[in-house]
Design a protein around this motif. Structure first.
Motif, short mmCIF file in Angstrom:
data_model
loop_
_atom_site.label_atom_id
_atom_site.label_comp_id
_atom_site.label_asym_id
_atom_site.label_seq_id
_atom_site.Cartn_x
_atom_site.Cartn_y
_atom_site.Cartn_z
N ASN A 113 29.23 40.70 31.10
CA ASN A 113 29.98 41.95 30.85
C ASN A 113 30.56 42.56 32.13
N PRO A 114 29.80 42.58 33.25
CA PRO A 114 30.41 43.07 34.49
C PRO A 114 31.61 42.22 34.94
N GLN A 115 31.52 40.90 34.75
CA GLN A 115 32.64 40.03 35.09
C GLN A 115 33.86 40.34 34.23
N SER A 132 40.57 31.85 35.53
CA SER A 132 39.68 32.99 35.78
C SER A 132 39.42 33.86 34.55
N TYR A 157 41.67 50.48 27.82
CA TYR A 157 42.74 49.59 28.26
C TYR A 157 44.00 49.81 27.43
N ASP A 174 39.85 45.19 34.04
CA ASP A 174 40.37 46.30 34.85
C ASP A 174 41.58 45.82 35.66
N PHE A 175 41.46 44.62 36.22
CA PHE A 175 42.55 44.04 37.00
C PHE A 175 43.78 43.79 36.12
N THR A 221 45.46 47.16 35.18
CA THR A 221 46.24 47.71 36.28
C THR A 221 47.57 46.98 36.44
N ALA A 247 34.54 43.16 32.78
CA ALA A 247 35.09 44.46 33.18
C ALA A 247 35.96 44.32 34.42
N THR A 248 35.50 43.52 35.39
CA THR A 248 36.29 43.31 36.60
C THR A 248 37.65 42.72 36.27
N HIS A 249 37.65 41.68 35.43
CA HIS A 249 38.90 41.00 35.10
C HIS A 249 39.82 41.89 34.27
#
Length: 224
Positions: free
Chosen positions: A144-146, A105, A193, A152-153, A156, A148-150
């Motif tokens: 870029n949105p993908q 992923s 990050y 951010d995950f 966290t 950011a999703t990864h």
């Protein structure tokens, strides 16, 4: 004796690091990328039809795919379980997740970003405005949105304990290292990050990581 077929500036650096953490003796055969295509040399196809690094040879065993090589080395040489949680514990499930998430992923959107960033550069001069417009659309609308999703995950997850499996270093951190190093090389915002930035500093400071650099030679992603 283990022999690692090691490609410059590639995922195979992780394999050298794992072997250093395990304290296993090994030899290296280093390969350079084609300066025009940046791909692995054709000579690797003599070892495996895919012609990609890393390739690990352990006596009569030949293995490809970093995750499969990691699992083999951990089962064969990490008998004390120093680099992975015990079976049957929740941490082991997390460990297995990150071991496979790294390539399954995390890396695909990073590869897409690399490919689409290179398309306008490699396109014929007359086509560059059109190719650049398509590339920019793909970047802003999907890649870029993908990413950011990864990330951010990932952020966290790292913020909970500093490592990918709680507060203990494991082989999952080695496996995940390339994705974060590649992202940092391509402009990851470390102010957004901070836990990821701290993780990169922590892995680069590990003695085994430094020994792997000395054995493997120049590695662009570590030069920060």
């Amino acid at each position: 004796m283990i022999l690692v077929h090691h490609l410059a500036d590639s995922r195979s650096q992780r394999l050298l690091w794992l072997l250093e953490e395990l304290g296993v003796e090994y030899d290296i055969k280093r390969y350079e990328r084609d300066p025009a295509t940046m791909l692995a040399p054709a000579s690797l196809k003599a070892l495996h039809p895919l012609g990609k690094a890393p390739i690990l040879q352990d006596d009569d065993i030949t293995l490809v795919e970093t995750g499969a090589i990691f699992e083999y080395l951990l089962v064969t040489y990490d008998r004390g379980g120093h680099l992975r949680p015990p079976q049957g514990f929740p941490a082991r499930r997390d460990f297995t997740f990150w071991l496979h998430y790294a390539e399954g992923s995390a890396m695909p959107p990073l590869l897409l970003k690399l490919v689409f960033s290179q398309l306008p550069v490699r396109a014929p001069a007359l086509m560059r405005p059109i190719v650049r417009a398509i590339s920019n659309k793909a970047m802003s609308g999907f890649i870029n949105p993908q990413l950011a999703t990864h990330f951010d995950f990932i952020e966290t997850s790292l913020a909970k304990g500093g490592w990918f499996v709680g507060n203990t270093f494991s082989a999952a951190d080695i496996m995940m290292s390339f994705a974060l190093e590649a992202a940092a090389a391509r402009g990851l915002d470390t102010t957004r990050y901070p836990a990821s930035a701290a993780y990169l500093k922590a892995i680069h400071a590990r003695p085994a990581y430094q020994r792997a650099l000395q054995r493997g030679g120049d590695y662009a992603y570590a030069a920060r």
